[in-house]
Enzyme design. Structure first.
Site, short mmCIF file in Angstrom:
data_model
loop_
_atom_site.label_atom_id
_atom_site.label_comp_id
_atom_site.label_asym_id
_atom_site.label_seq_id
_atom_site.Cartn_x
_atom_site.Cartn_y
_atom_site.Cartn_z
N HIS B 215 0.83 -1.20 0.00
CA HIS B 215 0.00 0.00 0.00
C HIS B 215 0.87 1.25 0.00
O HIS B 215 0.63 2.19 -0.75
CB HIS B 215 -0.96 0.01 1.19
CG HIS B 215 -1.95 1.12 1.08
ND1 HIS B 215 -2.97 1.11 0.17
CD2 HIS B 215 -2.05 2.30 1.73
CE1 HIS B 215 -3.66 2.23 0.27
NE2 HIS B 215 -3.12 2.98 1.20
N TYR B 219 1.67 5.23 -2.21
CA TYR B 219 1.77 6.62 -1.73
C TYR B 219 3.13 7.21 -2.06
O TYR B 219 3.24 8.41 -2.29
CB TYR B 219 1.44 6.68 -0.24
CG TYR B 219 -0.05 6.67 -0.09
CD1 TYR B 219 -0.73 5.49 0.16
CD2 TYR B 219 -0.78 7.82 -0.32
CE1 TYR B 219 -2.10 5.46 0.21
CE2 TYR B 219 -2.16 7.80 -0.28
CZ TYR B 219 -2.82 6.62 -0.02
OH TYR B 219 -4.17 6.59 0.00
N HIS B 366 -8.74 -0.36 -11.69
CA HIS B 366 -8.65 0.60 -10.59
C HIS B 366 -7.25 1.18 -10.49
O HIS B 366 -7.06 2.38 -10.44
CB HIS B 366 -9.05 -0.07 -9.28
CG HIS B 366 -8.65 0.73 -8.08
ND1 HIS B 366 -9.33 1.87 -7.71
CD2 HIS B 366 -7.65 0.59 -7.18
CE1 HIS B 366 -8.75 2.39 -6.63
NE2 HIS B 366 -7.73 1.63 -6.30
N PHE B 367 -6.23 0.32 -10.46
CA PHE B 367 -4.91 0.91 -10.24
C PHE B 367 -4.37 1.62 -11.48
O PHE B 367 -3.54 2.52 -11.35
CB PHE B 367 -3.92 -0.05 -9.58
CG PHE B 367 -3.47 -1.25 -10.35
CD1 PHE B 367 -3.80 -2.52 -9.92
CD2 PHE B 367 -2.67 -1.12 -11.48
CE1 PHE B 367 -3.36 -3.64 -10.61
CE2 PHE B 367 -2.22 -2.23 -12.16
CZ PHE B 367 -2.57 -3.49 -11.73
N HIS B 368 -4.88 1.27 -12.64
CA HIS B 368 -4.49 2.08 -13.80
C HIS B 368 -5.09 3.47 -13.71
O HIS B 368 -4.45 4.46 -14.03
CB HIS B 368 -4.89 1.39 -15.11
CG HIS B 368 -3.90 0.34 -15.54
ND1 HIS B 368 -3.88 -0.92 -15.03
CD2 HIS B 368 -2.87 0.40 -16.43
CE1 HIS B 368 -2.88 -1.60 -15.57
NE2 HIS B 368 -2.25 -0.82 -16.43
N ARG B 429 -8.23 -11.30 -14.24
CA ARG B 429 -6.97 -10.60 -14.50
C ARG B 429 -5.86 -11.65 -14.60
O ARG B 429 -6.09 -12.83 -14.35
CB ARG B 429 -6.66 -9.58 -13.41
CG ARG B 429 -6.50 -10.18 -12.03
CD ARG B 429 -6.30 -9.12 -10.97
NE ARG B 429 -5.01 -8.48 -11.09
CZ ARG B 429 -4.33 -7.94 -10.08
NH1 ARG B 429 -4.84 -7.95 -8.86
NH2 ARG B 429 -3.17 -7.37 -10.26
N ARG B 430 -4.68 -11.21 -15.02
CA ARG B 430 -3.50 -12.08 -15.20
C ARG B 430 -3.78 -13.23 -16.15
O ARG B 430 -3.35 -14.36 -15.93
CB ARG B 430 -3.04 -12.66 -13.86
CG ARG B 430 -2.77 -11.64 -12.80
CD ARG B 430 -2.13 -12.30 -11.59
NE ARG B 430 -2.30 -11.47 -10.43
CZ ARG B 430 -3.23 -11.63 -9.51
NH1 ARG B 430 -4.09 -12.64 -9.61
NH2 ARG B 430 -3.33 -10.81 -8.51
CU LIG Z 1 -3.64 -0.54 -0.75
#
Ligand SMILES: [Cu+2]
Lengths: 270, 541
Positions: B215, B219, B366-368, B429-430
């Site tokens: 995580h 950041y 989401h992370f893209h 995914r993957r």
């Molecule tokens: Cu996280």
């Protein structure tokens, strides 16, 4: 340096704020929530808190399901690090035992008649071990191999597998290698998503990340390979874990089976 | 050119070159997953490509950008020369050597384990050593940032550290904490396995150690964007920072609440207990505090700017903002993507909903959106803002910069919104290819193609970005370096020691980490569960 009286409240209140959020979460997540969840599942408070913390197995929100099912395993092989290491070490015992095999599989593991008997030379020791174990337990049926494998002990199976794996593969003259058709090459390298066939090389390739017991296919006799694929297809051979090979073979056509067997009976490697 | 500027340029360029290559791979991966026949597809090229794409985007682009930006801030915000530039170059060369080592290993087909490793899959040891070198280079950067701030404080006793530097050091401190988890995993589990010294690997332990990093690493990537929001955007908009204290609090809260929260990445993993998952999810929820502080503070700062420029009424100030300036435009677009991405994040961190989206394309989308969108668009804007002062030339065309930013925003939404939807439909995914002959999966096809179009727009935008930077070479020389940092409405004269350093916060992080990760890690040594067999992807048994 931080003797300034202005700084003291910061230290105090920042710690108080952060720790009280923490304490609240702990009370809620470690005590309150499991007790309430456990009540619904018929668990007492102590048991559900222990489960929530991971000190006892099971979910705090559900009674442990009791399983009565007796599974019939596909194979009795179980992998362990020690077994894998032992399979890397050829021994004198292996060489002695191999004497019983040379009549068919050849002195150096190169079959006396590739049409009838598979090559063992250069095969992965893990694959050899699994097949012998399966012949012994009856997971893989063979009227020829079963009586030969049954008397072998666990250590002897390990030793003879390590022994044959250590020989170099049969050398094939390049003349024996017809150019493979594009369709066969595609099955080998890319599979066929429209039939849910993964690429053969995803499991059988030189650097594949596939199952450890997947055997090396190249240099093997075409007749043997196609016979195995047909046996997987008909379900006559059923010792592959998770039906990995049965699923693949079931949707291969007969001509594809011949083509793939021909492809792998060469020195082509990927 | 000063040392820091040359360092910044070198770092940025390595990051952006890696970015451009990874972008091409990304588009190809989208193509492979679509119903359209794609070239070069084999079982192993796809996963090698995904590994290269993830490694380049998540480790190389980010680490080099953060380092380059930090060197720039240390010199300009503190207005003094960088300490030990020779060490900074050592860090650069280490990280570059590591990058090349990792990339060569991936492209030789010996590291298709994806960038988050997934033991018991084990790649060639050179892949991991390459990454360790990248991290080692970044540690040198961390120490230099901390030293630079310490020297400045020594020379300016009692004065508040400029916010940009305070935030940069917050990131450096956080990164030192962050990398402990993955470093332990690599040094004690993965590398010994890759060297053949270990035949088994405790996957529960390695996943837990990686979650420690997982995580906070996000950041680490994000904080440059926040530094730009607080210290550069108000200036670019022609206003002032609404509150310097809010900024300090925000960065401190990021430091604290990005670390003891990683178990929210393991909600579906059986080896961690419900109670500790709950605890870390509760702590995760607190990340909303600095996020909302930022939305409020930057909103207020922009409102000041808009009203100074004559904006009237409840919303009139928004229209009055100088949207033609790339940094302001990027901020607006970044906030929009943050809103969408933040919503998706709330879904991911909720146990019940996570169970539905786990291992689906939703997560990748989401992370893209949040990283490729919010974070990377701000990297572009930061580069555009710093390039005049780094190269001594003015941008030849702001219109080209704006076009590039718009294309990135549009491409990102066109790519990720259908991708989220596909995840809800259950797309895995993957996975390299899908059985589009199946009628259910065939219905996904059109949406995957829309995503691919989004990817193509992103590719165009990314190449335009590189071109825009190269175009500075033909820009006219500008010798007056523009002021990039904003002043606060009430510039701080004195701040409490707690908001001028990290001693207190480090103690609190330590306490929280012990409480939140102590038992979840210790249990592996108490229970001593069986390991998984190492599964090499670089050679066969
Ligand atoms: Cu996280």
């Amino acid at each position: 340096m931080s003797t300034d009286p202005l700084d003291r409240p910061w230290r105090l209140w920042a710690s108080v704020a952060i720790l009280s959020v923490f304490v609240f979460s702990v009370l809620f997540g470690f005590v309150l929530l499991p007790i309430i969840q456990g009540r619904g599942a018929g668990l007492d408070a102590f048991e559900s808190i222990c489960r929530a913390l991971g000190l006892r197995p099971g979910s705090p929100a559900a009674p442990q399901p009791a399983s009565e099912a007796k599974a019939q395993p596909t194979t009795r092989v179980a992998w362990s690090a020690e077994l894998m290491q032992a399979l890397d070490r050829p021994s004198a015992i292996g060489a002695q035992l191999a004497a019983a095999c040379t009549a068919c599989h050849g002195k150096d593991g190169r079959s006396v008649d590739p049409k009838l008997y598979p090559d063992l030379a250069g095969q992965s020791a893990v694959a050899l071990y699994k097949q012998l174990n399966d012949f012994k337990s009856g997971s893989r049926l063979s009227a020829v191999m079963a009586p030969l494998a049954q008397p072998l002990s666990e250590e002897q199976i390990v030793a003879v597998s390590a022994h044959f794996a250590a020989f170099p593969v049969r050398s094939l003259p390049p003349a024996q290698m017809p150019a493979p058709s594009e369709a066969i090459e595609r099955l080998v390298a890319r599979g066929d998503p429209t039939r849910a066939i993964a690429a053969c090389n995803a499991c059988h390739g030189e650097q594949s990340g596939g199952p450890p017991e997947a055997p090396r296919l190249t240099h093997q006799g075409a007749q043997y390979l196609s016979a195995q694929l047909r046996a997987f297809k008909s379900g006559e051979r059923r010792n592959d874990i998770y039906s990995r090979m049965r699923n693949v073979a079931a949707v291969l056509s007969d001509s594809e089976i011949e083509g793939l067997a021909g492809f792998y009976s060469t020195t082509f490697t990927y | 050119m000063t040392h820091a500027r040359r360092l910044a340029l070198a770092h940025f360029w390595i990051g952006f070159i890696a970015f451009a290559i990874a972008l091409v791979l990304g588009v190809w991966q989208m193509w492979v997953r679509s119903p359209l026949p794609a070239p070069f597809l084999t079982a192993s090229t796809y996963f090698s490509s995904v590994t290269a794409h993830g490694t380049a985007m998540a480790y190389v682009l980010t680490t080099f950008t953060v380092m380059g930006f930090g060197y720039y801030v240390a010199e300009t915000a503190l207005a003094r020369a960088l300490p030990a530039p020779r060490w900074a170059w050592t860090g650069f060369w280490l990280a570059l050597a590591g990058t090349l080592m990792a990339v060569v290993t991936i492209f030789s087909g010996r590291a298709a384990v994806l960038f988050t490793f997934y033991p018991p899959l084990i790649a060639s040891v050179f892949y991991y050593i390459g990454l360790v070198l990248v991290v080692a280079g970044s540690w040198i950067w961390c120490v230099l940032m901390i030293v630079a701030m310490g020297q400045w404080k020594g020379a300016n006793p009692g004065r508040p550290v400029p916010l940009a530097m305070f935030a940069t050091v917050a990131n450096a401190v956080m990164w030192l904490w962050t990398t402990v988890g993955v470093t332990l995993e690599l040094l004690f589990q993965v590398i010994p396995a890759a060297l053949g010294l270990k035949a088994q690997i405790d996957v529960g332990l390695s996943r837990t150690l990686f979650s420690w990093t997982l995580h906070a690493v996000v950041y680490f990537w994000l904080i440059p964007s926040y530094i730009a929001f607080y210290t550069m955007v108000p200036q670019a908009a022609g206003g002032r920072l609404y509150s310097d204290t809010m900024g300090r609090l925000t960065f401190v809260l990021f430091l604290i609440y990005s670390l003891p929260v990683g178990l929210h990445h393991l909600l579906m993993d059986p080896h961690q207990s419900n109670a500790f998952k709950f605890l870390q999810v509760a702590l995760t929820a607190l990340v909303s505090v600095p996020t909302l502080l930022t939305v409020f503070t930057i909103g207020a700062s922009l409102e000041i700017a808009g009203r100074l420029r004559g904006g009237r009424g409840l919303f009139g100030w928004i229209g009055a903002l100088p949207w033609e300036r790339p940094l302001v435009l990027a901020t607006g677009l970044a906030f929009l993507m943050l809103a969408f991405g933040g919503f998706g994040g709330l879904v991911n961190m909720s146990y019940g909903m996570n169970a539905m989206v786990h291992n689906t394309s939703w997560v990748t989308a989401h992370f893209h959106l949040i990283f490729g969108g919010t974070v990377v668009i701000m990297y572009f804007a930061i580069a555009y803002t710093l390039w005049p002062s780094l190269t001594g030339r003015a941008a030849p065309s702001l219109a080209a910069q704006r076009l590039q930013l718009w294309l990135w925003f549009i491409g990102m939404l066109v790519m990720t919104l259908p991708w989220h939807y596909l995840g809800l439909l259950g797309q895995w995914r993957r996975v390299a290819t899908f059985n589009y002959a199946d009628p259910i999966i065939a219905a996904w096809g059109p949406w995957v193609i829309v995503s691919l179009v989004g990817g193509l727009i992103l590719l165009v935008s990314g190449l335009l970005f590189v071109r825009n930077l190269l175009q500075f070479a033909i820009g006219r020389a500008s010798h007056v370096p523009a002021e990039v940092y904003a002043t606060a409405v009430h510039p701080p004269l004195r701040v409490p020691a707690a908001l001028n350093g990290f001693r207190l916060w480090n103690v609190l992080v330590l306490v929280l980490m012990l409480l939140a990760y102590g038992y979840p890690l210790a249990q592996f040594f108490i229970i001593d569960p069986p390991g998984a067999l190492v599964h090499r992807v670089d050679q066969r048994r």
